[in-house]
Write a protein that holds these residues in place. Structure first.
Motif, PDB file in Angstrom:
ATOM      1  N   ILE A 170      23.277  68.618  67.472  1.00  0.00           N
ATOM      2  CA  ILE A 170      24.169  69.228  68.453  1.00  0.00           C
ATOM      3  C   ILE A 170      25.572  69.190  67.877  1.00  0.00           C
ATOM      4  CG2 ILE A 170      25.026  69.164  70.821  1.00  0.00           C
ATOM      5  CD1 ILE A 170      22.610  67.256  71.412  1.00  0.00           C
ATOM      6  N   THR A 171      26.218  70.350  67.803  1.00  0.00           N
ATOM      7  CA  THR A 171      27.587  70.390  67.309  1.00  0.00           C
ATOM      8  C   THR A 171      28.487  71.083  68.333  1.00  0.00           C
ATOM      9  OG1 THR A 171      27.351  72.510  66.149  1.00  0.00           O
ATOM     10  CG2 THR A 171      26.812  70.502  64.917  1.00  0.00           C
ATOM     11  N   GLY A 172      29.778  70.869  68.157  1.00  0.00           N
ATOM     12  CA  GLY A 172      30.760  71.496  69.029  1.00  0.00           C
ATOM     13  C   GLY A 172      32.083  70.771  68.921  1.00  0.00           C
ATOM     14  N   PRO A 173      33.174  71.424  69.306  1.00  0.00           N
ATOM     15  CA  PRO A 173      34.487  70.786  69.215  1.00  0.00           C
ATOM     16  C   PRO A 173      34.625  69.624  70.194  1.00  0.00           C
ATOM     17  CG  PRO A 173      34.642  72.886  70.355  1.00  0.00           C
ATOM     18  CD  PRO A 173      33.250  72.806  69.816  1.00  0.00           C
ATOM     19  N   THR A 174      35.694  68.884  70.052  1.00  0.00           N
ATOM     20  CA  THR A 174      35.957  67.742  70.923  1.00  0.00           C
ATOM     21  C   THR A 174      36.083  68.192  72.377  1.00  0.00           C
ATOM     22  OG1 THR A 174      37.107  66.578  69.158  1.00  0.00           O
ATOM     23  CG2 THR A 174      37.590  65.876  71.404  1.00  0.00           C
ATOM     24  N   GLY A 175      35.461  67.429  73.263  1.00  0.00           N
ATOM     25  CA  GLY A 175      35.666  67.652  74.686  1.00  0.00           C
ATOM     26  C   GLY A 175      34.728  68.619  75.364  1.00  0.00           C
ATOM     27  N   VAL A 176      33.681  69.082  74.667  1.00  0.00           N
ATOM     28  CA  VAL A 176      32.779  70.047  75.297  1.00  0.00           C
ATOM     29  C   VAL A 176      31.585  69.380  75.976  1.00  0.00           C
ATOM     30  CG1 VAL A 176      33.416  71.959  73.791  1.00  0.00           C
ATOM     31  CG2 VAL A 176      31.556  70.429  73.115  1.00  0.00           C
ATOM     32  N   GLY A 177      31.440  68.060  75.808  1.00  0.00           N
ATOM     33  CA  GLY A 177      30.377  67.352  76.521  1.00  0.00           C
ATOM     34  C   GLY A 177      29.229  66.861  75.675  1.00  0.00           C
ATOM     35  N   LYS A 178      29.378  66.826  74.346  1.00  0.00           N
ATOM     36  CA  LYS A 178      28.274  66.384  73.485  1.00  0.00           C
ATOM     37  C   LYS A 178      27.883  64.942  73.786  1.00  0.00           C
ATOM     38  CE  LYS A 178      30.470  67.043  69.658  1.00  0.00           C
ATOM     39  NZ  LYS A 178      31.769  67.409  70.281  1.00  0.00           N
TER      40      LYS A 178
ATOM     41  N   VAL B 294      18.296  62.572  66.880  1.00  0.00           N
ATOM     42  CA  VAL B 294      19.270  63.546  67.352  1.00  0.00           C
ATOM     43  C   VAL B 294      20.607  63.217  66.700  1.00  0.00           C
ATOM     44  CG1 VAL B 294      20.556  64.411  69.347  1.00  0.00           C
ATOM     45  CG2 VAL B 294      18.111  63.928  69.559  1.00  0.00           C
ATOM     46  N   PHE B 295      21.180  64.203  66.018  1.00  0.00           N
ATOM     47  CA  PHE B 295      22.527  64.065  65.469  1.00  0.00           C
ATOM     48  C   PHE B 295      23.486  64.825  66.377  1.00  0.00           C
ATOM     49  CE2 PHE B 295      21.138  63.684  60.709  1.00  0.00           C
ATOM     50  CZ  PHE B 295      20.698  62.400  60.956  1.00  0.00           C
ATOM     51  N   ALA B 296      24.664  64.279  66.587  1.00  0.00           N
ATOM     52  CA  ALA B 296      25.693  64.972  67.358  1.00  0.00           C
ATOM     53  C   ALA B 296      27.028  64.795  66.648  1.00  0.00           C
ATOM     54  CB  ALA B 296      25.777  64.431  68.778  1.00  0.00           C
ATOM     55  N   GLY B 297      27.855  65.830  66.671  1.00  0.00           N
ATOM     56  CA  GLY B 297      29.149  65.703  66.014  1.00  0.00           C
ATOM     57  C   GLY B 297      29.948  66.984  66.072  1.00  0.00           C
TER      58      GLY B 297
ATOM     59  N   GLU C 284      31.920  70.364  61.691  1.00  0.00           N
ATOM     60  CA  GLU C 284      31.771  70.044  60.261  1.00  0.00           C
ATOM     61  C   GLU C 284      30.592  69.114  59.987  1.00  0.00           C
ATOM     62  OE1 GLU C 284      35.518  67.682  61.683  1.00  0.00           O
ATOM     63  OE2 GLU C 284      34.534  69.609  62.107  1.00  0.00           O
ATOM     64  N   ALA C 285      30.009  68.537  61.031  1.00  0.00           N
ATOM     65  CA  ALA C 285      28.843  67.679  60.836  1.00  0.00           C
ATOM     66  C   ALA C 285      27.673  68.441  60.220  1.00  0.00           C
ATOM     67  CB  ALA C 285      28.417  67.055  62.166  1.00  0.00           C
ATOM     68  N   GLU C 286      27.625  69.752  60.433  1.00  0.00           N
ATOM     69  CA  GLU C 286      26.532  70.539  59.857  1.00  0.00           C
ATOM     70  C   GLU C 286      26.576  70.517  58.331  1.00  0.00           C
ATOM     71  OE1 GLU C 286      24.315  74.876  60.333  1.00  0.00           O
ATOM     72  OE2 GLU C 286      26.289  74.575  61.199  1.00  0.00           O
ATOM     73  N   GLU C 287      27.761  70.246  57.766  1.00  0.00           N
ATOM     74  CA  GLU C 287      27.874  70.173  56.311  1.00  0.00           C
ATOM     75  C   GLU C 287      26.955  69.094  55.740  1.00  0.00           C
ATOM     76  OE1 GLU C 287      31.934  69.694  55.131  1.00  0.00           O
ATOM     77  OE2 GLU C 287      32.663  71.176  56.576  1.00  0.00           O
ATOM     78  N   VAL C 288      26.683  68.074  56.532  1.00  0.00           N
ATOM     79  CA  VAL C 288      25.804  66.989  56.074  1.00  0.00           C
ATOM     80  C   VAL C 288      24.412  67.531  55.784  1.00  0.00           C
ATOM     81  CG1 VAL C 288      24.770  64.768  56.691  1.00  0.00           C
ATOM     82  CG2 VAL C 288      27.136  65.281  57.369  1.00  0.00           C
ATOM     83  N   LEU C 289      23.918  68.406  56.656  1.00  0.00           N
ATOM     84  CA  LEU C 289      22.587  68.987  56.452  1.00  0.00           C
ATOM     85  C   LEU C 289      22.597  70.008  55.322  1.00  0.00           C
ATOM     86  CD1 LEU C 289      21.379  69.536  60.129  1.00  0.00           C
ATOM     87  CD2 LEU C 289      21.281  67.477  58.724  1.00  0.00           C
ATOM     88  N   LEU C 290      23.700  70.743  55.186  1.00  0.00           N
ATOM     89  CA  LEU C 290      23.791  71.738  54.115  1.00  0.00           C
ATOM     90  C   LEU C 290      23.857  71.075  52.750  1.00  0.00           C
ATOM     91  CD1 LEU C 290      26.379  74.176  55.764  1.00  0.00           C
ATOM     92  CD2 LEU C 290      23.917  74.539  55.510  1.00  0.00           C
ATOM     93  N   ALA C 291      24.512  69.918  52.679  1.00  0.00           N
ATOM     94  CA  ALA C 291      24.680  69.233  51.401  1.00  0.00           C
ATOM     95  C   ALA C 291      23.479  68.376  51.013  1.00  0.00           C
ATOM     96  CB  ALA C 291      25.940  68.364  51.442  1.00  0.00           C
TER      97      ALA C 291
ATOM     98  N   PRO D 158      21.597  74.088  64.310  1.00  0.00           N
ATOM     99  CA  PRO D 158      22.149  73.218  65.352  1.00  0.00           C
ATOM    100  C   PRO D 158      22.287  73.927  66.695  1.00  0.00           C
ATOM    101  CG  PRO D 158      23.873  73.912  63.846  1.00  0.00           C
ATOM    102  CD  PRO D 158      22.575  74.363  63.246  1.00  0.00           C
ATOM    103  N   TYR D 159      22.188  73.145  67.743  1.00  0.00           N
ATOM    104  CA  TYR D 159      22.536  73.624  69.073  1.00  0.00           C
ATOM    105  C   TYR D 159      24.050  73.489  69.200  1.00  0.00           C
ATOM    106  CZ  TYR D 159      17.602  73.463  70.352  1.00  0.00           C
ATOM    107  OH  TYR D 159      16.244  73.688  70.416  1.00  0.00           O
ATOM    108  N   VAL D 160      24.725  74.598  69.475  1.00  0.00           N
ATOM    109  CA  VAL D 160      26.183  74.598  69.513  1.00  0.00           C
ATOM    110  C   VAL D 160      26.659  74.593  70.963  1.00  0.00           C
ATOM    111  CG1 VAL D 160      28.290  75.799  68.833  1.00  0.00           C
ATOM    112  CG2 VAL D 160      26.283  75.836  67.323  1.00  0.00           C
ATOM    113  N   LEU D 161      27.432  73.588  71.307  1.00  0.00           N
ATOM    114  CA  LEU D 161      28.015  73.479  72.638  1.00  0.00           C
ATOM    115  C   LEU D 161      29.483  73.871  72.524  1.00  0.00           C
ATOM    116  CD1 LEU D 161      27.058  72.670  75.461  1.00  0.00           C
ATOM    117  CD2 LEU D 161      27.817  70.345  74.990  1.00  0.00           C
ATOM    118  N   SER D 162      29.839  74.995  73.110  1.00  0.00           N
ATOM    119  CA  SER D 162      31.189  75.548  72.975  1.00  0.00           C
ATOM    120  C   SER D 162      31.965  75.405  74.280  1.00  0.00           C
ATOM    121  CB  SER D 162      31.123  77.029  72.598  1.00  0.00           C
ATOM    122  OG  SER D 162      30.361  77.217  71.430  1.00  0.00           O
TER     123      SER D 162
END
Length: 312
Positions: A53-61, A172-175, A178-185, A196-200
Motif C-alpha cells: 500500500i502506497t500513498g502520500p502522508t496523511g491519506v490513512g495508510k 503487507v508493506f505500507a509506505g 517511493e517505497a515502491e522503489e524497494v520492489l523495483l530494485a 501496489p494499492y495506491v491510497l490518494s
C-alpha cells in the motif's frame, strides 16, 4: 439520526469519542478487503501472499493497517502470547539489526537487541512459529531507501525477503510512494507482490464530478458521527469546497479540522459546527501559513470549480 443518549454523555467522554471516529469510504474499504484476502489465502498458498500500500502522508495508510491489526489482537495464554498479525514500523535509518530488534520487541522478546544479527534472525523465526504469526505488516517501508543517496538499501531488503519466504507468513508493506522503489530494485522481493494499492488524497476535478461527490459523501458521514444536536451541513457545495481548500483533500488534515472544530462545539455548547469554529480550528491545527493557504473560512473563497453534473 442523532443518538441522544450519546449526546448526554459527560463532556470528556464526548471529546474522547470524537478522537476515535474512523470512516471507511469505498477506496479504503477495497484495500482493507484486499488485506483480508491476503491473510485468508496465505494458509493454502504455495508461497507467501503479499501486497503493498502506497500513498502520500496523511491519506490513512497507517490508520488502515492498524485498524486491521485491531481485528487480530494478541491472545495471551499461560504458555505463550499468540500474535496473528505482527505490526512493525521501519526505523528512520533502517539497518538489519534495528529492524530485527523492533520485530523481536513487537513479538515479545525480553532481550530484543541481544546477540548477533544471525542470532536475532533465528530467534525471530522461532517466535514467528511459536506465536503463530500469520501476517507481518511492515509500515514506513520508504525508510529502506537512503535519503542521501536515494538508493535502495539492498542488504535489508534481501534480509526481509528471506525472512518472509522462510517464515511463510503473509506480508503487507505500507509506505510513501517511493517505497515502491524497494520492489523495483529487488526483483526477487518484488516478485512476491503485485502492483501496489495506491491510497490518494480526495480530489475535486470539474470534469470528474464523482471526485467531489466522494469528498462530500465522506463529509456527510463524518458530520453524522459527531455528537452534536444539529448539522451545518458540511455537504453544502460551498462549505464542502471550503473544507477541500483548507485540507487539499488530505484526510489527516480533514480529520484534524473537523475533530478540533467539534471539540470547540462540545466545550462551548454549540449545537453544531459553524464558520467561526472551523476558522479557529484551521488556524490552530492546519498550519495554513506554512502551507501557504489563507483561511478559507474567513473572507473570500477561491472560485468553486463548476462540476459537470454529479450529485450527492
Amino acid at each position: 439520526m442523532k443518538n441522544n443518549a450519546l449526546m448526554k454523555r459527560p463532556v470528556r467522554e464526548r471529546l474522547a469519542y470524537i478522537e476515535t471516529i474512523r470512516i471507511w469510504y469505498p477506496r479504503m474499504r477495497a484495500i482493507f478487503e484486499a488485506i483480508e484476502t491476503t491473510y485468508d489465502l496465505n494458509e493454502i498458498s504455495a508461497e507467501p501472499q503479499c501486497l503493498m500500500i502506497t500513498g502520500p502522508t496523511g491519506v490513512g495508510k497507517s490508520t488502515l493497517v492498524k485498524s486491521y491489526c485491531e481485528l487480530h489482537l494478541p491472545v495471551v495464554t499461560n504458555e505463550v502470547t499468540y500474535h496473528p498479525v505482527l505490526y512493525v514500523t521501519v526505523p528512520a535509518k533502517a539497518t538489519i539489526r534495528n529492524l530485527a530488534t523492533k520485530m523481536l520487541l513487537a513479538i515479545g522478546d525480553p532481550l530484543p537487541a541481544k546477540g548477533t544479527i544471525g542470532n536475532q534472525e533465528l530467534r525471530l523465526l522461532g517466535f514467528l512459529n511459536t506465536c503463530k504469526v500469520e501476517m507481518m505488516i511492515v509500515d514506513d517501508l520508504q525508510h529502506f531507501v537512503d535519503r542521501d543517496s536515494e538508493k535502495v538499501l539492498h542488504a535489508i531488503s534481501n534480509w526481509l525477503k528471506n525472512l518472509v519466504k522462510e517464515a511463510e507468513v503473509a506480508c503487507v508493506f505500507a509506505g510513501l510512494p517511493e517505497a515502491e522503489e524497494v520492489l523495483l530494485a529487488n526483483p526477487q522481493l518484488g516478485r512476491l507482490f503485485g502492483d501496489p494499492y495506491v491510497l490518494s488524497p480526495f480530489d475535486w476535478k470539474p470534469d470528474q464530478p464523482q471526485t467531489a461527490t466522494e469528498f462530500r459523501t465522506f463529509l456527510k458521514t463524518l458530520e453524522d458521527m459527531l455528537l452534536l444536536p444539529q448539522t451545518m451541513p458540511l455537504t453544502d457545495i460551498e462549505m464542502a469546497w471550503r473544507c477541500y481548500v483548507a485540507t487539499e483533500g488530505n484526510m489527516a488534515y480533514l480529520m484534524n479540522l473537523i475533530r478540533r472544530a467539534a471539540h470547540y462545539a462540545v466545550l462551548r455548547e454549540h449545537p453544531a459546527l459553524d464558520m467561526s469554529l472551523l476558522a479557529e480550528a484551521f488556524d490552530n491545527r492546519l498550519a495554513g501559513k506554512r502551507r501557504g493557504i489563507s483561511n478559507p473560512f474567513v473572507g473570500n473563497l477561491p472560485p468553486i470549480p463548476k462540476l459537470k453534473g454529479g450529485k450527492l
